[in-house]
Write an enzyme that holds these catalytic residues in place. Sequence first.
Site, PDB file in Angstrom:
ATOM      1  N   ARG A   1       0.827  -1.222   0.000  1.00 59.05           N
ATOM      2  CA  ARG A   1       0.000   0.000   0.000  1.00 59.05           C
ATOM      3  C   ARG A   1       0.857   1.267   0.000  1.00 59.05           C
ATOM      4  NH1 ARG A   1      -4.027  -0.192   4.783  1.00 59.05           N
ATOM      5  NH2 ARG A   1      -2.295  -1.235   5.837  1.00 59.05           N
TER       6      ARG A   1
ATOM      7  N   LYS B   1      -0.980   4.452  -1.208  1.00 59.20           N
ATOM      8  CA  LYS B   1      -1.908   5.000  -0.212  1.00 59.20           C
ATOM      9  C   LYS B   1      -1.171   5.895   0.778  1.00 59.20           C
ATOM     10  CE  LYS B   1      -4.398   3.494   3.943  1.00 59.20           C
ATOM     11  NZ  LYS B   1      -5.642   4.263   3.817  1.00 59.20           N
TER      12      LYS B   1
ATOM     13  N   ILE C   1     -24.259   7.343  10.786  1.00 54.60           N
ATOM     14  CA  ILE C   1     -24.373   6.034  10.145  1.00 54.60           C
ATOM     15  C   ILE C   1     -23.732   4.906  10.949  1.00 54.60           C
ATOM     16  CG2 ILE C   1     -23.889   4.732   8.029  1.00 54.60           C
ATOM     17  CD1 ILE C   1     -26.075   6.927   7.859  1.00 54.60           C
ATOM     18  N   GLY C   2     -22.751   5.195  11.782  1.00 55.87           N
ATOM     19  CA  GLY C   2     -22.222   4.107  12.594  1.00 55.87           C
ATOM     20  C   GLY C   2     -20.850   4.361  13.169  1.00 55.87           C
TER      21      GLY C   2
ATOM     22  N   CYS D   1     -24.801   2.899   0.034  1.00 53.21           N
ATOM     23  CA  CYS D   1     -24.012   4.051  -0.398  1.00 53.21           C
ATOM     24  C   CYS D   1     -23.317   3.813  -1.734  1.00 53.21           C
ATOM     25  CB  CYS D   1     -22.966   4.417   0.660  1.00 53.21           C
ATOM     26  SG  CYS D   1     -21.839   3.086   1.097  1.00 53.21           S
TER      27      CYS D   1
ATOM     28  N   GLU E   1     -26.512   7.292   0.495  1.00 52.90           N
ATOM     29  CA  GLU E   1     -25.710   8.372  -0.081  1.00 52.90           C
ATOM     30  C   GLU E   1     -26.571   9.204  -1.004  1.00 52.90           C
ATOM     31  OE1 GLU E   1     -23.886  10.473  -3.149  1.00 52.90           O
ATOM     32  OE2 GLU E   1     -24.653   8.479  -3.588  1.00 52.90           O
TER      33      GLU E   1
ATOM     34  N   HIS F   1     -16.788  11.504   2.354  1.00 56.29           N
ATOM     35  CA  HIS F   1     -15.545  11.099   1.704  1.00 56.29           C
ATOM     36  C   HIS F   1     -14.715  12.306   1.268  1.00 56.29           C
ATOM     37  CE1 HIS F   1     -17.835   7.347   1.497  1.00 56.29           C
ATOM     38  NE2 HIS F   1     -16.651   6.780   1.551  1.00 56.29           N
TER      39      HIS F   1
ATOM     40  N   CYS G   1     -22.455   8.490   5.068  1.00 55.79           N
ATOM     41  CA  CYS G   1     -21.878   7.185   5.360  1.00 55.79           C
ATOM     42  C   CYS G   1     -21.174   7.249   6.718  1.00 55.79           C
ATOM     43  CB  CYS G   1     -20.894   6.808   4.241  1.00 55.79           C
ATOM     44  SG  CYS G   1     -20.521   5.049   4.133  1.00 55.79           S
TER      45      CYS G   1
END
Length: 748
Positions: A16, A19, A425-426, A638, A660, A689, A721
Amino acid sequence: MVKTTIVGFPRIGEFRELKFATEAFFRGDSTTKDLLQKGKELRKKHWQLLKDSGIDEITSNDFSFYDTTLDTACLFNIVPAAVRSLALTPLEEYFALARGYQGEKGDVKARPMKKWFNTNYHYLTPKIEASTNVRVVGTKIFDEYQEAKSLGIETRPVILGPFTFLQLAEIDDDVNQEKLIIQLTVAYQEVFSKLDNLGAKWIQLDEPGLVKDLSTEQVNVFETLYQNLLVDKPLNVLIQTYFGDVRDVYQSLITLPVDAIGLDFVEGKQTKALLTSGFPEDKILYAGVVNGKNIWRNQFEQTLLQVKDFQNKKLVLSTSCSLLHVPYTTDNESFSPEIVNYFSFAKEKLEELKVLASLVEHKEMHLLQQNKALFAAKRFDENSELKEKLEQLTAKDFERSPDFEQRRLIQKNVFQLPDLPTTTIGSFPQTKEVKQNRSKWKKGEIDQQHYEQFIEKQIKEWLEWQESIDLDVLVHGEFERNDMVEYFGQQLDGYLFSKNGWVQSYGTRGVKPPIIWSDITRKAPITVKWSAFAQSQTKKVVKGMLTGPVTILNWSFPREDVSTKESTLQLALAIQEEVLDLEKNGIRMIQIDEAALREKLPLRQSDWYSEYLDWAIPAFRLIHSKVKPETQIHTHMCYSEFTDILSAIDQMDADVISFEASRSNLAILDELVRRHFKTAVGPGVYDIHSPRIPSVEELTTTIHEIIQKVPREKIWINPDCGLKTRGIVETKASLANMTKAVAAIREE
């Protein structure tokens, strides 16, 4: 000699690296030069791997710092005026389209992000306005071809084809379509010419849009585009398709003056039949025989049977799609040989292609026998008790009573929620400290008591903060969870987990899909402990948070020896047990996320119900069919387009659905009204996002727009989200602004 190639290669890096380099750039911890250098290093490594693996034809321009659809838009100057007016640098402009921009030069939202066909990858939607001047302004495709060439590696540049690009783009109503097609054709021709001048011999035009249902008008657009595009072409052209077969356009495709056609033998149900009807002798067949979306070893015998009738043609063996959708290599895993022998990640698929090419020419036949022996062996013992449970399911097991309207009245009386109830959302931010706590516990550096004390502290602090901003329905924050699918898989029998099996979902977001190895059952309660603890800390309702069976299945690497329906029903029974245990422990609202419901919807509408929705929707109903009427079931979806399956979503019989909506400008709301959608809805009022913080005024306007279209008594207010990928400062500021906006509207 049979040659080999691939459609594309993973770009995030073996560990990664992309990233981490990109996120460092976003934080201001590195420079543009640093980021570009890391990209150059990764490309070199990947090209060298392909060359060393013996792949005959190597691709370039399949690398991206965020998304290749976005790359194509930027190449052709397709940037909305609102972004262009900010006068950003090219890289700033690129990331503004991907993530939004909020700074001294202005404030713009990110472009909508949608599912890439039937995968868990997401692309950025290009926007074409009347003022858009389509022309070649970017240099990436040319730079990367030359970069590979300087390393002594000849490549085939890849670019999204014009037909699919237009399918995916958002095109304003006042755009002159004929003029647009002419401009786009000229721009692609200029790419051809520039690559030719650089010494390129081939170009790959990716056209996955050809595997969908196509109208006569769409086929005509495709034919017109390519007949004009291919006039006096200076390069050899490969039209590459994937994710299905091209039945609606096959005859048009094979008559075009292209040099090669790439077809999917894995998901293309009619590919072999189409080829049997005839394939031109003057064209090369690029046969996508190695699955680019799953991690199981190729069954050589089956693959050889597929290409048996086409061995006399000009043949290149390839992957069914880009290897973007699988992890980098099994080299970094710790599975036992008895297990890892069944797996093939991106690097291993390169080897499989070379073996298959040899087998087609009747060389190294001992490898065929080894492969046959592998798949003939018994992998695990079937769970007979689970099999019996599935066989005994009846229609009643998939129905909840009383009906939706009766439940609505009962729940309204039980919960006594205010007008426009607010929730989230959580998940809350997975900070460095949260991740370190989990890592130390897994490594044995801290004991269970210290690990759990940290989580308790996080839950308490965030519950208090939620109460402080007057959020109506609270969440515990999911600080014990690493991933919404992997976490559940770790608590279920039948799953295996890689150490480094990361796959790009979008931009810098990677996921590590668990692997379904055998039959799935629940070992013990999964979420009850932390949900019950959170509820004990407050008088307000705390939602229990689960992931639904369809999403768990779609975000896992599934078995290939049983149907997806059977695996999903196994998961549904396991999650049903969890729902009932949550209810027994005082959790009165339970959110069962089906974020990926749309993801595996067949690309052809004629297959939607018979091959998917007829069992996917009932699987969700099975989960909550036994709960009490006063228990409120939520679900969340979403980053997909839902308007065409809203009737099926309504049949899930949830009490509330959040989804979304902010990046799509609430476009779904009109369709909800038109279809008389019964379920209460929580359209996301801001984009999580993106790091930008919506103002109270912006959120107030958005909520007013929702109220104008949806009956007020059916509306919930929430973000798009979960918030695990966001920072604490932006999370708290955005949610506080959301509740302030609702409070102001309630007083109007």
